[in-house]
Design an enzyme around this catalytic site. Structure first.
Site, PDB file in Angstrom:
ATOM      1  CE  LYS A   1      14.974 -22.446   6.601  1.00 47.70           C
ATOM      2  NZ  LYS A   1      16.166 -21.948   6.712  1.00 47.70           N
ATOM      3  CG  ASN A   2       9.322 -31.520   5.830  1.00 49.73           C
ATOM      4  OD1 ASN A   2       9.178 -32.170   4.959  1.00 49.73           O
ATOM      5  ND2 ASN A   2       9.098 -32.410   7.096  1.00 49.73           N
TER       6      ASN A   2
END
Length: 288
Positions: A85-86
């Site tokens: 989740k970047n």
């Protein structure tokens, strides 16, 4: 300098972080695009996978050194295992794929990432970009349906379905009928599932929406489950979108039932909806 890059461990000491970032700032000041600078960006990303400057400088090094960009995809995948989740990571991947100029295994890569987290926004955004960039929509609807068979409440998959239809066939009358049928079949399994009701709201915004047919299908659900709050909420929205005096009168009663009995925790919201319904009703009566 090497701090076991392959592990991407979050348990780095403050001393290591300071050392890595001191070296990185020095490289940035010098604008040094070299193999050692490229290697240093791995350590910077290990320290903080969301470091935008680290990813940006890494791209600049890759381009200046004319590095093998397909190998870079393997590096990105390795980081993604620990930090999926970047935004920075997936933006970097998009730039690299765009530079390569071919889709490669991007759909497979995103499918694997979605197995780990089916609602990862960044992965979905990258997948949508790949579909549009390389026109790979064929088979995507089947892929989405496979996800919905696993989890009918996967709101991200419902969103993807809308995205695919919008960018392929569009929402003509035939397609709308198909989508309405598909949606109500899913609602038979889980009538209080918000995702398909929201999907219907998306369909409701399209030209040629068959409001009477949808109201009949929604009424059938209410007959089986009179306390289905999501169905009632949807019918209130339908009444506001396609107002008639009878439908608005019914919607006002629904608002009262929801705020006083079925969904008291959202009392203020139902009061807000009730105010809109009564205002619309007054408007219709005045105009007539």
């Amino acid at each position: 300098m090497c701090h076991s890059i392959s592990k991407y461990s979050p348990l780095l000491t403050n001393g290591v972080v300071v050392e890595v970032m001191d070296y990185f700032r020095a490289i940035l000041r010098k604008k040094e695009y070299s193999e050692r600078a490229l290697a240093l960006t791995e350590e910077v990303i290990q320290v903080n996978p969301a470091n935008y400057t680290g990813w940006l400088f890494r791209r600049e090094c890759l381009m200046m050194l004319k590095s093998d960009l397909k190998k870079e995809l393997a590096f990105i995948s390795k980081v993604a295992k620990q930090s999926s989740k970047n935004y920075q990571l997936w933006h970097h991947r998009r730039v690299i794929v765009n530079e390569i100029g071919e889709c490669g295994e991007e759909l497979d890569a995103t499918a694997k990432a979605l197995l780990e987290d089916p609602k990862n926004y960044h992965v979905w955004a990258h997948r949508q970009w790949v579909l549009q960039k390389f026109n790979l929509f064929k088979g995507e609807l089947k892929y989405v349906e496979s996800l919905l068979r696993v989890d009918i409440r996967n709101n991200s998959a419902w969103n993807q379905r809308f995205f695919v239809v919008k960018n392929t066939s569009g929402f003509n009358k035939e397609i709308q009928n198909r989508e309405v049928e598909f949606t109500f079949k899913s609602l038979e399994k889980a009538p209080n599932n918000l995702s398909p009701w929201n999907y219907l709201r998306g369909l409701m915004a399209q030209n040629g929406f068959n409001v009477d047919a949808v109201k009949r299908l929604a009424a059938a659900i209410l007959k089986k489950d009179p306390k289905c709050t999501e169905c009632l909420s949807f019918l209130i929205d339908v009444a506001l979108k396609f107002p008639t005096v009878p439908s608005l009168q019914t919607a006002a009663k629904m608002c009262t039932d929801l705020k006083t009995n079925l969904s008291q925790i959202r009392e203020k919201y139902w009061e807000y909806q009730e105010h809109k319904v009564k205002s619309k009703l007054q408007e219709l009566r005045t105009s007539n």
